[in-house]
Motif scaffolding. Structure first.
Motif, PDB file in Angstrom:
ATOM      1  N   ARG A   5       0.863  -0.977   0.177  1.00 41.16           N
ATOM      2  CA  ARG A   5       0.318  -0.143   0.184  1.00 41.16           C
ATOM      3  C   ARG A   5       0.508   1.438   0.042  1.00 41.16           C
ATOM      4  O   ARG A   5       2.138   1.196   0.192  1.00 41.16           O
TER       5      ARG A   5
ATOM      6  N   ILE B 294       1.611   5.084   1.418  1.00 37.12           N
ATOM      7  CA  ILE B 294       1.980   5.488   2.935  1.00 37.12           C
ATOM      8  C   ILE B 294       1.361   7.172   2.590  1.00 37.12           C
ATOM      9  O   ILE B 294       0.874   7.478   3.551  1.00 37.12           O
ATOM     10  N   PHE B 295       2.279   7.524   1.704  1.00 39.51           N
ATOM     11  CA  PHE B 295       2.412   9.227   1.069  1.00 39.51           C
ATOM     12  C   PHE B 295       1.800   9.626   0.197  1.00 39.51           C
ATOM     13  O   PHE B 295       2.292   9.330  -0.600  1.00 39.51           O
TER      14      PHE B 295
ATOM     15  N   PHE C  49       8.158   5.444   2.768  1.00 35.64           N
ATOM     16  CA  PHE C  49       7.542   6.396   3.471  1.00 35.64           C
ATOM     17  C   PHE C  49       8.085   7.603   2.512  1.00 35.64           C
ATOM     18  O   PHE C  49       7.327   7.322   1.522  1.00 35.64           O
TER      19      PHE C  49
ATOM     20  N   PHE D 140       6.672  -2.588   9.507  1.00 34.45           N
ATOM     21  CA  PHE D 140       7.269  -2.506   7.866  1.00 34.45           C
ATOM     22  C   PHE D 140       9.041  -3.540   7.309  1.00 34.45           C
ATOM     23  O   PHE D 140       9.894  -3.513   6.653  1.00 34.45           O
TER      24      PHE D 140
ATOM     25  N   GLU E 167       5.024   1.320  17.971  1.00 34.37           N
ATOM     26  CA  GLU E 167       3.822   2.231  17.107  1.00 34.37           C
ATOM     27  C   GLU E 167       3.166   1.170  16.005  1.00 34.37           C
ATOM     28  O   GLU E 167       4.022   1.169  14.786  1.00 34.37           O
TER      29      GLU E 167
ATOM     30  N   ILE F 217       0.695   1.417  13.645  1.00 35.59           N
ATOM     31  CA  ILE F 217      -1.062   1.961  13.376  1.00 35.59           C
ATOM     32  C   ILE F 217      -1.507   1.088  11.996  1.00 35.59           C
ATOM     33  O   ILE F 217      -1.418   1.772  10.968  1.00 35.59           O
TER      34      ILE F 217
ATOM     35  N   ASP G 172       0.520  12.043  14.596  1.00 31.74           N
ATOM     36  CA  ASP G 172       0.759  11.470  13.468  1.00 31.74           C
ATOM     37  C   ASP G 172      -0.467  12.455  13.018  1.00 31.74           C
ATOM     38  O   ASP G 172      -1.746  12.286  13.869  1.00 31.74           O
ATOM     39  N   ASP G 173      -1.017  11.652  12.068  1.00 32.83           N
ATOM     40  CA  ASP G 173      -2.199  11.806  11.696  1.00 32.83           C
ATOM     41  C   ASP G 173      -3.816  10.709  12.238  1.00 32.83           C
ATOM     42  O   ASP G 173      -3.110   9.560  12.176  1.00 32.83           O
TER      43      ASP G 173
ATOM     44  N   PHE H 298      -5.223  14.572   5.657  1.00 34.78           N
ATOM     45  CA  PHE H 298      -4.752  14.166   4.984  1.00 34.78           C
ATOM     46  C   PHE H 298      -4.202  12.615   3.601  1.00 34.78           C
ATOM     47  O   PHE H 298      -4.464  11.882   4.431  1.00 34.78           O
TER      48      PHE H 298
ATOM     49  N   ARG I 159      -6.921  10.435   5.291  1.00 33.21           N
ATOM     50  CA  ARG I 159      -6.333  10.108   6.855  1.00 33.21           C
ATOM     51  C   ARG I 159      -6.895  11.863   6.962  1.00 33.21           C
ATOM     52  O   ARG I 159      -7.272  12.537   6.641  1.00 33.21           O
TER      53      ARG I 159
ATOM     54  N   ARG J 248       0.331  17.343   8.181  1.00 34.21           N
ATOM     55  CA  ARG J 248      -0.052  17.128  10.381  1.00 34.21           C
ATOM     56  C   ARG J 248       0.084  17.999  10.591  1.00 34.21           C
ATOM     57  O   ARG J 248       0.897  17.694  11.651  1.00 34.21           O
TER      58      ARG J 248
END
Ligand code: GLC
Ligand code: GLC
Length: 651
Positions: A235, A237-238, A260, A300, A338, A340, A403-404, A446, A456, A527
């Motif tokens: 997917r 991410i940004f 990223f 990741f 972390e 998410i 973060d978002d 976002f 997001r 963000r």
């Protein structure tokens, strides 16, 4: 579980017996100076080694030089333990004697950006009294390492884990600050950004110069064949920044894996040199006085063709191996995960032998969900089934962070309750970007993904909870309502179980800050709307206690003090109760000596919980509302105002 008859057990012992004498003779002079401490170290080593061996064998056992990897790893452990300052070794002993110290109701966390908050590290020490006013015991400083100039993903593109960004200070200042915080009972928390480095890291630069040893620190590809095969499962991410997870590197004319931003190169953990180098950086940071490392982007770190390359079993193995190393050479160090990701995957990182702490992104997202819908069914259902974690571990509960907000609830949970997950996420996104008619929220989208429609949400607690809109309209009734919403979320964060983590600025009600739009290094990352330089400080503003800022601050302190008086709020059980009312979210917190029923009204109208449901929750005699001293008699209904939260002592 480690099987006793596992052949690796014998091999582990054998290899340690072979390697240890060599390492001991190498460091004999220094070891001789602290015989008792060395004895303790050896005990920990013997306790953890088998586990470390097995994890490392899983990762690197197939490589011909595995024994060399083990030997070097043990050398690192001994070297960094020898370098560890005496005060930290003393702390190690203290924590080993009280391993559940962080489960206490005394724990309260804060997180901030040093550059935004106090400009630099040396000035940060001046704010320790402020942190004491807030009763913090845990302070997370957002990434402050050396980074590329300009855009660096808010510090998450690290060029050197052993150097502080010179604008912020020096490593020496960091160690001094850690000591000063420790002195005041505040544990220092830093990020360990171990999934990637910046493309300016020494390793990346050597890789760019074509050095094959360092090219092997990253994932690089001569052509698109493999990247294309990987890409089908990944997917973005940004997505507004770049499509796909690979970046062309002109210097070496190869594609580089960059999950990223393009300047964040993913590290290749199939290479044991990467494992060891990062483990050494980890131990180095622990030796500066860092007590908790927030393991960034844990999901990741391992890639496998044909998978999403998230949450792979090896990602867990790497963290567990780091955990064993920390327990040997810096035993007071804790990890916070972390992740998410989907709730089921978040839980898998939480274990005393992996990450003892974890963000609770599900609670965070569902608090916002319930605020928007005014109904608690998804929150209630999810917390009833997905809150439990292994003993000796703790959630870190938060309402906002840097973060978002992504709507990471479980699709099946939603469907079970008759909620269409995709439609619901669309609604929530519209609601929090203020597009849904009647929405009180002022958030900013976002990373809108035009292909999938995903997006997001960015924005501060106050702006998302309606304060910004209310202030614009200069409507007192709406302002009061926003204040109540904010206090409701805070009350849950403080009581539901785990370490509450305050996003500094939220204690006084910080609003969105749109100035990022004029900064080219920030304007493409919304963000920054909730990463503001705006300051307010209780001590400076004593003169005007009538402000909203003061109200928020005082309420916050009051709530924190209340939390700290209630043993029932220490980490442990949390039992969601049936309130019989779709707008009321209730749970029981209990310790040996105390039992508290907490009820939260997510509606904009008064709501009742009837006597029968209260009795079922154990309300048998009079119960005191610890929030305001009010008394509830047994056998009567309870009425909660608009967004009210009550903490009933039902011991
Ligand atoms: C984490 C950070 C986020 C950053 C990303 C890449 O998710 O919280 O801010 O963009 O990792 O390091
Ligand atoms: C994704 C990642 C998360 C990261 C975030 C940054 O949600 O899963 O790790 O914090 O992106 O926006």
């Amino acid at each position: 579980m480690i099987d006793q008859f596992d052949w690796r057990s014998g091999q582990a012992r054998k290899s340690l017996d072979r390697i240890l004498p060599d390492v001991e003779s190498r460091y004999a002079d220094r070891i001789r100076l602290a015989p008792q401490q060395w004895h303790n170290f050896r005990q920990r080593l013997h306790r953890e080694w088998e586990r470390l061996f097995i994890h490392m064998h899983q990762l690197y056992g197939w490589q011909y030089d595995f024994f060399f990897t083990l030997e070097r790893t043990l050398q690192s452990l001994v070297k960094y333990w020898l370098d560890r300052p005496a005060e930290l070794k003393a702390l190690d002993e203290k924590r080993e004697a009280d391993p559940s110290w962080f489960l206490s109701e005394q724990m309260v966390g804060g997180v901030l950006y040093v550059d935004l908050f106090s400009e630099n590290l040396s000035k940060l020490a001046d704010y320790i009294p402020y942190f004491k006013d807030l009763n913090l015991t845990y302070l997370h400083l957002m990434p402050l390492f050396a980074v590329p100039r300009g855009d660096n993903d808010g510090g998450y593109a690290v060029s050197d884990y052993r150097a502080i960004n010179p604008d912020i200070g020096t490593m020496d200042e960091l160690a001094k600050l850690a000591a000063a915080l420790r002195e005041e009972g505040i544990s220092l928390v830093l990020d360990f950004v171990f999934n990637h480095t910046s493309d300016e890291h020494r390793w990346a630069q050597k890789a760019k110069s074509g050095d094959p040893d360092f090219m092997a620190y990253y994932y690089t590809f001569a052509d698109r064949a493999l990247p294309d095969r990987f890409q089908t499962y990944l997917r973005d991410i940004f997505p507004t920044v770049r499509k796909g997870s690979f970046t062309w590197c002109q210097e070496i004319k190869r594609w580089v894996w960059t999950t990223f931003n393009s300047y964040q190169w993913d590290l290749n953990y199939t290479n044991p040199d990467v494992f060891r180098a990062m483990a050494e950086d980890m131990l180095f940071l622990a030796n500066q006085g860092v007590e908790v490392l927030r393991l960034d982007a844990v999901a990741f770190i391992w890639k496998k063709l044909g998978t999403s390359c998230e949450n792979q079993p090896e990602a867990h193995t790497i963290i567990k191996a780091f955990n064993a190393m920390a327990k040997i050479a810096a035993p007071c160090l804790l990890f916070k995960s972390e992740a998410i990701v989907e709730p089921e995957e978040v839980i898998r990182y939480i274990h005393p032998d992996e990450c003892q702490l974890s963000y609770n992104p599900l609670l965070m997202a569902l608090l916002w969900e319930a605020l928007a819908t005014r109904e608690v069914k998804l929150l209630e259902h999810s917390m009833r089934n997905r809150y439990r974690i292994p003993a000796g571990c703790s959630w870190v509960n938060y309402i906002r962070c840097h973060d978002d907000i992504g709507w990471t609830f479980d699709d099946r949970d939603a469907r079970n309750l008759g909620i269409d997950p995709a439609g619901h996420r669309r609604f929530l996104n519209q609601f929090y970007t203020g597009q849904f008619p009647g929405s009180f929220a002022k958030g900013v989208p976002f990373q809108f993904n035009a292909d999938t429609g995903d997006v997001r949400i960015a924005g501060t607690l106050s702006s998302l909870a309606g304060l910004e809109v209310a202030l614009e309209k200069q409507d007192n009734e709406l302002i009061e309502q926003a204040v109540r919403r904010i206090n409701l979320l805070r009350s849950i964060m403080m009581s539901i179980g785990g370490i509450p983590l305050l996003y500094i600025g939220d204690e006084w009600g910080m609003l969105n800050d749109y100035t990022y739009l004029t900064d080219p290094a920030k304007s493409n990352d919304s963000r920054w709307v909730h990463r503001s330089k705006k300051r307010w400080e209780a001590r400076d503003d004593l003169s005007d206690q009538d402000t909203l800022e003061w109200r928020f601050f005082k309420e916050m302190v009051k709530l924190i003090r209340l939390r700290k008086r209630l043993p029932a709020l220490q980490n442990g059980g949390m039992e969601v109760v049936d309130t019989g009312n779709p707008h009321l979210f209730g749970y029981i917190r209990a310790s040996d000596s105390q039992k508290i029923l907490i009820l939260n009204n997510f509606a904009e109208t008064d709501q009742q919980m009837d006597a029968a449901h209260l009795a079922f929750c154990g309300v048998k005699s009079e119960a005191v509302n610890l929030m305001n001293g009010g008394v509830l008699s047994a056998g009567v209904d309870i009425r909660l105002h608009d967004h009210q939260s009550v903490w009933l002592d039902i011991s």
